[in-house]
Design a protein around this motif. Structure first.
Motif, PDB file in Angstrom:
ATOM      1  N   ARG A  93       0.865  -1.283  -0.274  1.00 25.62           N
ATOM      2  CA  ARG A  93      -0.056  -0.216   0.080  1.00 25.62           C
ATOM      3  C   ARG A  93       0.952   1.188  -0.157  1.00 25.62           C
ATOM      4  NH1 ARG A  93      -3.091  -3.226   3.365  1.00 25.62           N
ATOM      5  NH2 ARG A  93      -2.123  -2.083   5.234  1.00 25.62           N
ATOM      6  N   PHE A  94       2.068   1.151   0.732  1.00 29.61           N
ATOM      7  CA  PHE A  94       2.663   2.516   0.948  1.00 29.61           C
ATOM      8  C   PHE A  94       3.518   2.666  -0.492  1.00 29.61           C
ATOM      9  CE2 PHE A  94       6.985   3.999   1.736  1.00 29.61           C
ATOM     10  CZ  PHE A  94       6.616   5.088   2.233  1.00 29.61           C
ATOM     11  N   THR A  95       4.207   1.634  -1.141  1.00 27.89           N
ATOM     12  CA  THR A  95       4.955   1.753  -2.432  1.00 27.89           C
ATOM     13  C   THR A  95       3.657   2.177  -3.386  1.00 27.89           C
ATOM     14  OG1 THR A  95       6.162  -0.045  -1.530  1.00 27.89           O
ATOM     15  CG2 THR A  95       6.056   0.408  -4.197  1.00 27.89           C
ATOM     16  N   GLU A  96       2.651   1.757  -3.540  1.00 28.07           N
ATOM     17  CA  GLU A  96       1.410   2.117  -4.310  1.00 28.07           C
ATOM     18  C   GLU A  96       1.192   3.660  -4.028  1.00 28.07           C
ATOM     19  OE1 GLU A  96      -1.566  -0.306  -3.709  1.00 28.07           O
ATOM     20  OE2 GLU A  96      -0.948  -1.830  -5.276  1.00 28.07           O
ATOM     21  N   ALA A  97       1.252   4.167  -2.959  1.00 29.92           N
ATOM     22  CA  ALA A  97       0.845   5.477  -2.513  1.00 29.92           C
ATOM     23  C   ALA A  97       2.072   6.481  -3.038  1.00 29.92           C
ATOM     24  CB  ALA A  97       0.600   5.597  -1.008  1.00 29.92           C
ATOM     25  N   PHE A  98       3.264   5.893  -2.665  1.00 32.16           N
ATOM     26  CA  PHE A  98       4.584   6.666  -3.088  1.00 32.16           C
ATOM     27  C   PHE A  98       4.599   6.608  -4.913  1.00 32.16           C
ATOM     28  CE2 PHE A  98       9.054   7.512  -3.334  1.00 32.16           C
ATOM     29  CZ  PHE A  98       9.290   8.354  -2.350  1.00 32.16           C
ATOM     30  N   SER A  99       4.385   5.664  -5.528  1.00 29.15           N
ATOM     31  CA  SER A  99       4.067   5.929  -6.992  1.00 29.15           C
ATOM     32  C   SER A  99       3.126   6.821  -7.483  1.00 29.15           C
ATOM     33  CB  SER A  99       3.898   4.371  -7.371  1.00 29.15           C
ATOM     34  OG  SER A  99       3.772   4.406  -8.763  1.00 29.15           O
ATOM     35  N   ARG A 100       1.977   6.748  -6.736  1.00 31.59           N
ATOM     36  CA  ARG A 100       1.083   7.832  -7.052  1.00 31.59           C
ATOM     37  C   ARG A 100       1.440   9.264  -6.986  1.00 31.59           C
ATOM     38  NH1 ARG A 100      -2.491   4.049  -4.573  1.00 31.59           N
ATOM     39  NH2 ARG A 100      -2.595   5.349  -2.897  1.00 31.59           N
ATOM     40  N   GLU A 101       2.061   9.444  -5.677  1.00 30.89           N
ATOM     41  CA  GLU A 101       2.700  10.677  -5.909  1.00 30.89           C
ATOM     42  C   GLU A 101       3.798  11.267  -6.662  1.00 30.89           C
ATOM     43  OE1 GLU A 101       2.820  14.400  -3.180  1.00 30.89           O
ATOM     44  OE2 GLU A 101       1.303  12.681  -3.446  1.00 30.89           O
ATOM     45  N   ILE A 102       4.727  10.118  -7.166  1.00 33.97           N
ATOM     46  CA  ILE A 102       5.399  10.496  -8.224  1.00 33.97           C
ATOM     47  C   ILE A 102       4.968  10.685  -9.297  1.00 33.97           C
ATOM     48  CG2 ILE A 102       7.304   9.382  -9.716  1.00 33.97           C
ATOM     49  CD1 ILE A 102       8.149   7.581  -7.683  1.00 33.97           C
ATOM     50  N   HIS A 103       3.629  10.339  -9.685  1.00 34.92           N
ATOM     51  CA  HIS A 103       3.061  10.577 -11.085  1.00 34.92           C
ATOM     52  C   HIS A 103       2.347  11.809 -10.637  1.00 34.92           C
ATOM     53  CE1 HIS A 103       2.644   7.344 -13.651  1.00 34.92           C
ATOM     54  NE2 HIS A 103       2.568   6.615 -12.870  1.00 34.92           N
ATOM     55  N   ARG A 104       1.909  12.394  -9.553  1.00 40.35           N
ATOM     56  CA  ARG A 104       1.208  13.507  -9.269  1.00 40.35           C
ATOM     57  C   ARG A 104       2.196  14.900  -9.684  1.00 40.35           C
ATOM     58  NH1 ARG A 104       0.834  17.919  -5.961  1.00 40.35           N
ATOM     59  NH2 ARG A 104       2.321  16.802  -4.276  1.00 40.35           N
ATOM     60  N   LEU A 105       3.636  14.442  -9.115  1.00 41.12           N
ATOM     61  CA  LEU A 105       4.639  15.639  -9.390  1.00 41.12           C
ATOM     62  C   LEU A 105       5.338  15.315 -10.711  1.00 41.12           C
ATOM     63  CD1 LEU A 105       6.051  15.220  -5.807  1.00 41.12           C
ATOM     64  CD2 LEU A 105       4.675  16.948  -6.655  1.00 41.12           C
ATOM     65  N   PHE A 106       5.288  14.154 -11.025  1.00 41.94           N
ATOM     66  CA  PHE A 106       5.905  14.030 -12.372  1.00 41.94           C
ATOM     67  C   PHE A 106       5.062  13.171 -13.360  1.00 41.94           C
ATOM     68  CE2 PHE A 106       9.125  14.029  -9.345  1.00 41.94           C
ATOM     69  CZ  PHE A 106       9.952  14.936  -9.506  1.00 41.94           C
ATOM     70  N   PRO A 107       4.006  13.852 -13.981  1.00 44.22           N
ATOM     71  CA  PRO A 107       2.916  13.308 -14.883  1.00 44.22           C
ATOM     72  C   PRO A 107       3.463  12.668 -16.013  1.00 44.22           C
ATOM     73  CG  PRO A 107       2.950  15.733 -15.041  1.00 44.22           C
ATOM     74  CD  PRO A 107       3.787  15.389 -13.842  1.00 44.22           C
ATOM     75  N   GLY A 108       4.713  13.131 -16.543  1.00 47.79           N
ATOM     76  CA  GLY A 108       5.193  12.432 -17.590  1.00 47.79           C
ATOM     77  C   GLY A 108       6.041  11.227 -17.516  1.00 47.79           C
ATOM     78  N   CYS A 109       6.428  10.870 -16.390  1.00 47.05           N
ATOM     79  CA  CYS A 109       7.028   9.759 -15.870  1.00 47.05           C
ATOM     80  C   CYS A 109       6.278   8.316 -16.339  1.00 47.05           C
ATOM     81  CB  CYS A 109       7.629   9.641 -14.483  1.00 47.05           C
ATOM     82  SG  CYS A 109       8.321   8.449 -13.632  1.00 47.05           S
ATOM     83  N   PRO A 110       7.018   7.401 -17.124  1.00 43.51           N
ATOM     84  CA  PRO A 110       5.966   6.246 -17.227  1.00 43.51           C
ATOM     85  C   PRO A 110       5.878   5.567 -16.003  1.00 43.51           C
ATOM     86  CG  PRO A 110       8.233   6.548 -18.522  1.00 43.51           C
ATOM     87  CD  PRO A 110       8.399   7.589 -17.793  1.00 43.51           C
ATOM     88  N   ARG A 111       4.514   4.752 -16.128  1.00 38.04           N
ATOM     89  CA  ARG A 111       4.230   4.169 -15.012  1.00 38.04           C
ATOM     90  C   ARG A 111       5.030   3.205 -14.433  1.00 38.04           C
ATOM     91  NH1 ARG A 111      -0.645   4.354 -12.770  1.00 38.04           N
ATOM     92  NH2 ARG A 111      -1.448   5.565 -14.375  1.00 38.04           N
ATOM     93  N   ASP A 112       5.580   2.361 -15.209  1.00 39.86           N
ATOM     94  CA  ASP A 112       6.177   1.323 -14.895  1.00 39.86           C
ATOM     95  C   ASP A 112       7.653   1.764 -14.062  1.00 39.86           C
ATOM     96  OD1 ASP A 112       7.357   2.333 -17.105  1.00 39.86           O
ATOM     97  OD2 ASP A 112       8.045   0.372 -17.870  1.00 39.86           O
ATOM     98  N   ARG A 113       8.128   2.995 -14.676  1.00 40.31           N
ATOM     99  CA  ARG A 113       9.297   3.606 -14.212  1.00 40.31           C
ATOM    100  C   ARG A 113       9.176   4.185 -12.767  1.00 40.31           C
ATOM    101  NH1 ARG A 113      14.181   6.041 -15.965  1.00 40.31           N
ATOM    102  NH2 ARG A 113      15.485   6.428 -14.179  1.00 40.31           N
ATOM    103  N   ALA A 114       7.710   4.920 -12.619  1.00 38.79           N
ATOM    104  CA  ALA A 114       7.441   5.296 -11.242  1.00 38.79           C
ATOM    105  C   ALA A 114       7.369   4.054 -10.432  1.00 38.79           C
ATOM    106  CB  ALA A 114       6.136   6.039 -11.344  1.00 38.79           C
ATOM    107  N   GLU A 115       6.662   3.107 -10.621  1.00 38.01           N
ATOM    108  CA  GLU A 115       6.499   2.039 -10.071  1.00 38.01           C
ATOM    109  C   GLU A 115       7.859   1.252  -9.315  1.00 38.01           C
ATOM    110  OE1 GLU A 115       4.045  -0.627 -12.159  1.00 38.01           O
ATOM    111  OE2 GLU A 115       2.244   0.278 -11.544  1.00 38.01           O
ATOM    112  N   ALA A 116       8.785   1.467 -10.270  1.00 44.81           N
ATOM    113  CA  ALA A 116      10.065   0.924 -10.003  1.00 44.81           C
ATOM    114  C   ALA A 116      10.945   1.638  -8.792  1.00 44.81           C
ATOM    115  CB  ALA A 116      11.112   0.832 -11.430  1.00 44.81           C
TER     116      ALA A 116
END
Length: 232
Positions: free
Chosen positions: A130-153
């Motif tokens: 859950r924490f990793t998923e929340a952290f990944s969503r926050e990366i997407h919010r701040l960096f909307p152009g970051c690829p999803r798989d890269r944000a998750e990694a």
């Protein structure tokens, strides 16, 4: 000598591991590995009516305690320490059936602890996910152009439990903007630039960061956020 020393007084029966060769004053058998002192004379365990007991060495506190609880008859085994000038506990004599029951209780407890550790492991794994998923969503919010798989990694790497990485800091656990940006910058630095090669070639860390600062900024601009020099 241990012959002249008096074993410590305590509740229950006391058995001695002699330091020198001793023989039973009643049946004359010996030398004795264990003896009971009765009116100062050594007795073997059979003559002292303790021969049916089994020896349990010290070391497992729970097993020792439960073995004595499960035994109708038990005794503490001691040996004289010449250097310290005192008797020291070596273990206990307990009934074999009592020891068996005590071992079963300890095994049941061990199984209960194993199940509890398993449950705790599943709970921590779910919390980490859950924490990793929340952290990944926050990366997407701040960096909307970051690829999803890269944000998750990036999120998965930064949030490994016990790693000491930024996501596990107090700021990271709070999903602060600074912690999230730091995790992304670190990932870009190592994956998208020649930073690691510079370090391996002997370039000082500060100088290596200076050289790749433009590459980091370009990648972050591509993803939708531009940072000041201090972030690089």
């Amino acid at each position: 000598m241990e012959d002249r020393a008096t074993p410590p007084l305590q509740t229950g029966l006391l058995v001695v591991q002699p330091l020198r060769r001793r023989h039973c004053a009643e049946c004359r058998r010996g030398p004795l590995a264990l003896l009971v002192l009765e009116e100062g004379a050594p007795r073997c365990l059979d003559c002292a009516d303790l021969g049916h007991l089994v020896f349990l060495p010290r070391g497992d506190t729970a097993l020792t305690r439960r073995s004595r609880e499960e035994s109708g008859l038990s005794a503490v085994v001691v040996r004289f320490n010449r250097r310290q000038g005192r008797y020291e506990r070596q273990g206990v004599l307990v009934e074999e059936a009592g020891l068996t029951r005590a071992e079963e209780r300890c095994l049941a407890d061990a199984e209960a602890r194993r199940r509890r550790r398993s449950r705790d492991g599943y709970r921590r794994a779910a919390e980490d996910l859950r924490f990793t998923e929340a952290f990944s969503r926050e990366i997407h919010r701040l960096f909307p152009g970051c690829p999803r798989d890269r944000a998750e990694a990036i999120a998965a790497h930064a949030s490994v439990r016990g790693s000491g990485r930024v996501a596990r800091s107090a700021a990271g656990r709070a999903l602060s903007e600074g912690a999230v940006i730091s995790a992304v910058v670190a990932a870009v630095r190592h994956v998208d630039t020649s930073y690691d090669q510079l370090l391996m070639s002997g370039v000082a860390r500060r100088e290596a960061r200076r050289r790749i600062a433009g590459d980091v900024e370009a990648r972050l601009r591509e993803w939708g956020t531009v940072l000041g020099p201090s972030r690089n």
